[in-house]
Enzyme design. Structure first.
Site, PDB file in Angstrom:
ATOM      1  N   SER A 156       0.846  -1.196   0.000  1.00 10.02           N
ATOM      2  CA  SER A 156       0.000   0.000   0.000  1.00 10.02           C
ATOM      3  C   SER A 156       0.883   1.247   0.000  1.00 10.02           C
ATOM      4  CB  SER A 156      -0.890   0.012   1.249  1.00 10.02           C
ATOM      5  OG  SER A 156      -0.085   0.164   2.413  1.00 10.02           O
TER       6      SER A 156
ATOM      7  N   ASP B 176      -1.738  -1.826  -3.538  1.00  5.85           N
ATOM      8  CA  ASP B 176      -3.104  -1.681  -3.036  1.00  5.85           C
ATOM      9  C   ASP B 176      -3.578  -0.242  -3.223  1.00  5.85           C
ATOM     10  OD1 ASP B 176      -5.417  -2.663  -1.904  1.00  5.85           O
ATOM     11  OD2 ASP B 176      -4.662  -2.691   0.150  1.00  5.85           O
ATOM     12  N   HIS B 177      -4.746   0.068  -2.683  1.00  2.81           N
ATOM     13  CA  HIS B 177      -5.450   1.345  -2.854  1.00  2.81           C
ATOM     14  C   HIS B 177      -4.536   2.549  -3.130  1.00  2.81           C
ATOM     15  CE1 HIS B 177      -9.364  -0.143  -1.322  1.00  2.81           C
ATOM     16  NE2 HIS B 177      -8.609  -0.933  -0.579  1.00  2.81           N
TER      17      HIS B 177
ATOM     18  N   ASP C 244      -7.734   3.261  -6.882  1.00  5.29           N
ATOM     19  CA  ASP C 244      -8.984   3.389  -6.126  1.00  5.29           C
ATOM     20  C   ASP C 244      -9.522   4.803  -6.328  1.00  5.29           C
ATOM     21  OD1 ASP C 244     -11.103   3.518  -4.430  1.00  5.29           O
ATOM     22  OD2 ASP C 244      -9.993   3.062  -2.604  1.00  5.29           O
TER      23      ASP C 244
ATOM     24  N   GLU D 179      -8.346   2.648   6.257  1.00  5.60           N
ATOM     25  CA  GLU D 179      -7.116   1.903   5.999  1.00  5.60           C
ATOM     26  C   GLU D 179      -6.066   2.867   5.477  1.00  5.60           C
ATOM     27  OE1 GLU D 179      -5.971  -2.356   4.157  1.00  5.60           O
ATOM     28  OE2 GLU D 179      -7.006  -1.047   2.762  1.00  5.60           O
TER      29      GLU D 179
ATOM     30  N   HIS E  63     -13.282  -2.077   5.730  1.00  6.92           N
ATOM     31  CA  HIS E  63     -11.934  -2.283   6.243  1.00  6.92           C
ATOM     32  C   HIS E  63     -11.953  -2.251   7.766  1.00  6.92           C
ATOM     33  CE1 HIS E  63     -10.363  -0.548   2.239  1.00  6.92           C
ATOM     34  NE2 HIS E  63     -10.070  -1.834   2.257  1.00  6.92           N
ATOM     35  N   GLY E  64     -11.055  -3.015   8.357  1.00  8.13           N
ATOM     36  CA  GLY E  64     -10.931  -2.987   9.810  1.00  8.13           C
ATOM     37  C   GLY E  64     -11.240  -4.330  10.430  1.00  8.13           C
TER      38      GLY E  64
ATOM     39  N   HIS F  96     -12.395  -6.911  -1.050  1.00  4.82           N
ATOM     40  CA  HIS F  96     -11.721  -6.077  -0.056  1.00  4.82           C
ATOM     41  C   HIS F  96     -12.490  -6.122   1.254  1.00  4.82           C
ATOM     42  CE1 HIS F  96      -8.843  -3.547  -2.546  1.00  4.82           C
ATOM     43  NE2 HIS F  96      -9.513  -4.214  -3.477  1.00  4.82           N
ATOM     44  N   GLY F  97     -11.805  -5.786   2.346  1.00  2.00           N
ATOM     45  CA  GLY F  97     -12.484  -5.639   3.630  1.00  2.00           C
ATOM     46  C   GLY F  97     -13.142  -6.908   4.125  1.00  2.00           C
ATOM     47  N   GLY F  98     -12.407  -8.019   4.101  1.00  2.00           N
ATOM     48  CA  GLY F  98     -13.004  -9.295   4.464  1.00  2.00           C
ATOM     49  C   GLY F  98     -12.885  -9.679   5.923  1.00  2.00           C
ATOM     50  N   SER F  99     -12.179  -8.892   6.753  1.00  2.00           N
ATOM     51  CA  SER F  99     -12.015  -9.248   8.164  1.00  2.00           C
ATOM     52  C   SER F  99     -13.376  -9.322   8.845  1.00  2.00           C
ATOM     53  CB  SER F  99     -11.129  -8.224   8.877  1.00  2.00           C
ATOM     54  OG  SER F  99      -9.846  -8.191   8.299  1.00  2.00           O
TER      55      SER F  99
ATOM     56  N   ASN G 202      -8.144  -9.540  -0.418  1.00  2.00           N
ATOM     57  CA  ASN G 202      -7.129  -8.829   0.346  1.00  2.00           C
ATOM     58  C   ASN G 202      -7.156  -9.244   1.815  1.00  2.00           C
ATOM     59  OD1 ASN G 202      -6.822  -7.508  -2.080  1.00  2.00           O
ATOM     60  ND2 ASN G 202      -6.828  -5.460  -1.200  1.00  2.00           N
TER      61      ASN G 202
ATOM     62  N   ASP H 144      -5.308  -8.035   5.350  1.00  3.17           N
ATOM     63  CA  ASP H 144      -4.427  -7.054   5.991  1.00  3.17           C
ATOM     64  C   ASP H 144      -4.675  -7.008   7.495  1.00  3.17           C
ATOM     65  OD1 ASP H 144      -2.515  -5.077   6.324  1.00  3.17           O
ATOM     66  OD2 ASP H 144      -3.855  -3.446   5.790  1.00  3.17           O
TER      67      ASP H 144
END
Length: 343
Positions: A53, A95-96, A131, A169, A212-213, A249-252, A271, A273
């Site tokens: 990133s 990334d972004h 992005d 992020e 994200h997060g 994206h943002g899979g947590s 992704n 992170d």
């Protein structure tokens, strides 16, 4: 060479699309995190994607320089050398990158690849992400077309995004965005395809509630059927070959069944992170707490050099990251599916 050539990278994406799996794409910030990712992919017999990133590049360049593009080059060059020792293929990606950073981040990296190609070397990065989701779709696509045309000259794949991934992020905060902006419409997906398909290969980060997060399982309200409906709209108009390579994206905090569902709708890259940051940090914290007196030289004592030597805890962080990435390979069904040696 285990860092994929442009042809091998395209073959990786084709294999994932055909095989119904996706590649974990991990954000790295150091040689230690690169090593953890490579170890995970090798032990899983999975190809994968290592990405940098803007913030990761800045960190890698050091606090004296804070040069995002330079740090990304340093990490990519390290990955090229380290990956030579492994029998899996790795794609390198950025990334972004928001529009305001295109000139200072993306274009210097594209220029670096052009310089390498002129010297007969492999691309520095196999793909980059623009992005421009903060812009109206028409402006987003105008910039995407311009950059994709530049990437195609060097056999680079461009990842684009329409719709907004929520959360924060690397200092890019979209936590206050309207909820409806978190979902890409079928019409948006058709427009993206029609705008870019005639120029060159691209990946598309469509949004379906991603954030994200770090969140507890079930807290993120995903709607994977958005991907299904968008792909259906594209293929109904342009045929089955128009199915796009999608990025998650943002899979947590996402449920496993939701992750697996997206694979059937064309997701070839996810992704990773937040989860790997924690997996790296957790064993380091454990080390510090168990060796508190030795690390801090409590009450004027001499401490224990073996416990405050950075290698003693960073290797534990590397292993923690490795373990989490192996879990990601299993979740995304890429375990055991390397195409190394076949293309």
């Amino acid at each position: 060479m285990p860092v994929a050539t442009p042809a091998q990278y395209r073959a990786m994406l084709d294999a994932a699309q055909k095989g119904g799996y996706a590649y974990p794409a991990i954000n790295v910030t150091s040689i230690t995190t690169i090593n953890g990712a490579l170890k995970a992919f090798a032990e899983s017999k999975s190809d994968g994607i290592i990405q940098v990133s803007t913030g990761g590049g800045e960190f890698a360049s050091g606090t004296a320089l804070k040069d995002q593009a330079f740090g990304a080059i340093v990490l990519a060059e390290a990955a090229h050398r380290l990956a030579e020792k492994y029998n899996i293929l790795v794609g390198l990606h950025t990334d972004h990158c928001q529009p305001k950073k295109v000139d200072s981040f993306l274009k210097p990296l594209i220029a670096e690849t052009a310089k390498r190609r002129a010297a007969g070397l492999n691309n520095l990065f196999q793909s980059h992400m623009l992005d421009a989701s903060e812009l109206p779709l028409a402006e987003n696509m105008r910039l995407s077309k311009e950059l994709l045309a530049e990437c195609v000259k060097h056999e680079i794949i461009l990842e684009v995004e329409a719709g907004v991934v929520g959360g924060e992020e690397d200092g890019h905060d979209t936590s206050g965005v309207a909820a409806d902006k978190l979902y890409t419409t079928p019409e948006d997906m058709v427009e993206v395809y029609e705008t870019l398909s005639g120029i060159g290969r691209f990946m598309f980060a469509a949004t379906f509630g991603n954030v994200h997060g770090s969140y507890k399982p079930g807290a993120v309200k995903l709607k994977p059927t958005i991907l299904r409906d968008g792909q259906a709209a594209v293929t109904a108009k342009h045929g089955a070959k128009a199915e796009m390579d999608l990025v998650f994206h943002g899979g947590s905090g996402s449920l496993l069944e939701e992750i697996r569902e997206t694979l059937g709708y064309g997701v070839v890259k996810m992704n990773i992170d937040t989860d790997t940051q924690y997996a790296f940090t957790r064993p380091i914290v454990d080390h510090m707490m168990k060796n508190y007196a030795g690390v801090l030289k409590i009450d004027g004592e001499v401490g224990d050099k073996k416990t405050y030597d950075p290698r003693s805890y960073l290797k534990k962080g590397e292993q923690g990251l490795c373990d989490r990435m192996k879990e990601a390979c299993n979740d995304l069904l890429s375990t055991g599916k390397t195409i190394f040696g076949t293309v």
